[in-house]
Design a protein around this motif. Structure first.
Motif, PDB file in Angstrom:
ATOM      1  N   GLU A  51      59.130  61.748 123.714  1.00  0.00           N
ATOM      2  CA  GLU A  51      58.467  61.580 125.030  1.00  0.00           C
ATOM      3  C   GLU A  51      57.336  60.614 124.927  1.00  0.00           C
ATOM      4  O   GLU A  51      56.763  59.970 125.803  1.00  0.00           O
ATOM      5  CB  GLU A  51      57.923  62.959 125.520  1.00  0.00           C
ATOM      6  N   ILE A  52      56.370  60.963 123.924  1.00  0.00           N
ATOM      7  CA  ILE A  52      55.487  59.962 123.682  1.00  0.00           C
ATOM      8  C   ILE A  52      55.751  58.389 123.493  1.00  0.00           C
ATOM      9  O   ILE A  52      55.037  57.661 124.187  1.00  0.00           O
ATOM     10  CB  ILE A  52      54.610  60.497 122.142  1.00  0.00           C
ATOM     11  N   ALA A  53      56.891  58.247 122.831  1.00  0.00           N
ATOM     12  CA  ALA A  53      57.265  56.905 122.667  1.00  0.00           C
ATOM     13  C   ALA A  53      57.546  56.304 124.100  1.00  0.00           C
ATOM     14  O   ALA A  53      57.177  55.247 124.253  1.00  0.00           O
ATOM     15  CB  ALA A  53      58.698  56.764 121.807  1.00  0.00           C
ATOM     16  N   SER A  54      58.407  57.035 124.876  1.00  0.00           N
ATOM     17  CA  SER A  54      58.438  56.568 126.334  1.00  0.00           C
ATOM     18  C   SER A  54      57.397  56.367 126.956  1.00  0.00           C
ATOM     19  O   SER A  54      57.437  55.427 127.844  1.00  0.00           O
ATOM     20  CB  SER A  54      59.572  57.792 127.206  1.00  0.00           C
ATOM     21  N   GLU A  55      56.426  57.134 126.951  1.00  0.00           N
ATOM     22  CA  GLU A  55      55.073  57.079 127.602  1.00  0.00           C
ATOM     23  C   GLU A  55      54.388  55.594 127.004  1.00  0.00           C
ATOM     24  O   GLU A  55      53.790  55.070 127.994  1.00  0.00           O
ATOM     25  CB  GLU A  55      54.010  58.107 127.247  1.00  0.00           C
ATOM     26  N   ILE A  57      55.980  53.103 125.601  1.00  0.00           N
ATOM     27  CA  ILE A  57      56.787  51.657 126.304  1.00  0.00           C
ATOM     28  C   ILE A  57      56.452  51.598 127.878  1.00  0.00           C
ATOM     29  O   ILE A  57      56.400  50.581 128.283  1.00  0.00           O
ATOM     30  CB  ILE A  57      58.237  52.168 125.993  1.00  0.00           C
ATOM     31  N   ARG A  58      56.412  52.649 128.736  1.00  0.00           N
ATOM     32  CA  ARG A  58      56.417  52.450 130.018  1.00  0.00           C
ATOM     33  C   ARG A  58      54.879  51.919 130.345  1.00  0.00           C
ATOM     34  O   ARG A  58      54.587  51.170 131.311  1.00  0.00           O
ATOM     35  CB  ARG A  58      56.238  54.031 130.699  1.00  0.00           C
ATOM     36  N   GLY A  59      53.718  52.345 129.376  1.00  0.00           N
ATOM     37  CA  GLY A  59      52.700  51.843 129.652  1.00  0.00           C
ATOM     38  C   GLY A  59      52.649  50.549 129.260  1.00  0.00           C
ATOM     39  O   GLY A  59      51.899  49.459 129.655  1.00  0.00           O
ATOM     40  N   GLU A  60      53.212  49.865 128.329  1.00  0.00           N
ATOM     41  CA  GLU A  60      53.465  48.527 128.029  1.00  0.00           C
ATOM     42  C   GLU A  60      54.098  47.500 128.895  1.00  0.00           C
ATOM     43  O   GLU A  60      53.820  46.500 129.213  1.00  0.00           O
ATOM     44  CB  GLU A  60      54.043  48.299 126.697  1.00  0.00           C
ATOM     45  N   GLU A  61      55.010  48.108 129.803  1.00  0.00           N
ATOM     46  CA  GLU A  61      55.768  47.438 131.050  1.00  0.00           C
ATOM     47  C   GLU A  61      54.599  47.308 132.246  1.00  0.00           C
ATOM     48  O   GLU A  61      54.990  46.092 132.868  1.00  0.00           O
ATOM     49  CB  GLU A  61      56.599  48.207 131.377  1.00  0.00           C
ATOM     50  N   ASP A  62      53.720  48.156 132.320  1.00  0.00           N
ATOM     51  CA  ASP A  62      52.706  47.875 133.315  1.00  0.00           C
ATOM     52  C   ASP A  62      51.858  46.831 133.411  1.00  0.00           C
ATOM     53  O   ASP A  62      51.618  46.041 132.588  1.00  0.00           O
ATOM     54  CB  ASP A  62      51.771  49.090 133.624  1.00  0.00           C
TER      55      ASP A  62
END
Length: 62
Positions: A51-55, A57-62
């Protein structure tokens, strides 16, 4: 009715409006240090590493 004065959550001295809810910059800084040092925690279930890793990755895409 008796008005109770609120106190600083760190040292219990009277609060000062400029530093509310604390009495001084020192107590504000001590409180912040507690958060940075993991002395405080928000209740909840522990996050799984995935879950932490997906957050992240999502933050880097923004």
């Amino acid at each position: 009715m008796t008005a109770t004065k609120k106190t600083c959550p760190i040292c219990k001295k009277p609060r000062i409006e400029e530093h509310a809810p604390f009495c001084s910059q020192r107590c504000r800084d001590r409180d912040l240090a507690h958060w940075f040092g993991d002395s405080y925690a928000v209740p909840g279930r522990p996050a799984a590493p995935e879950e932490i890793a997906s957050e992240v990755i999502r933050g880097e895409e923004d």
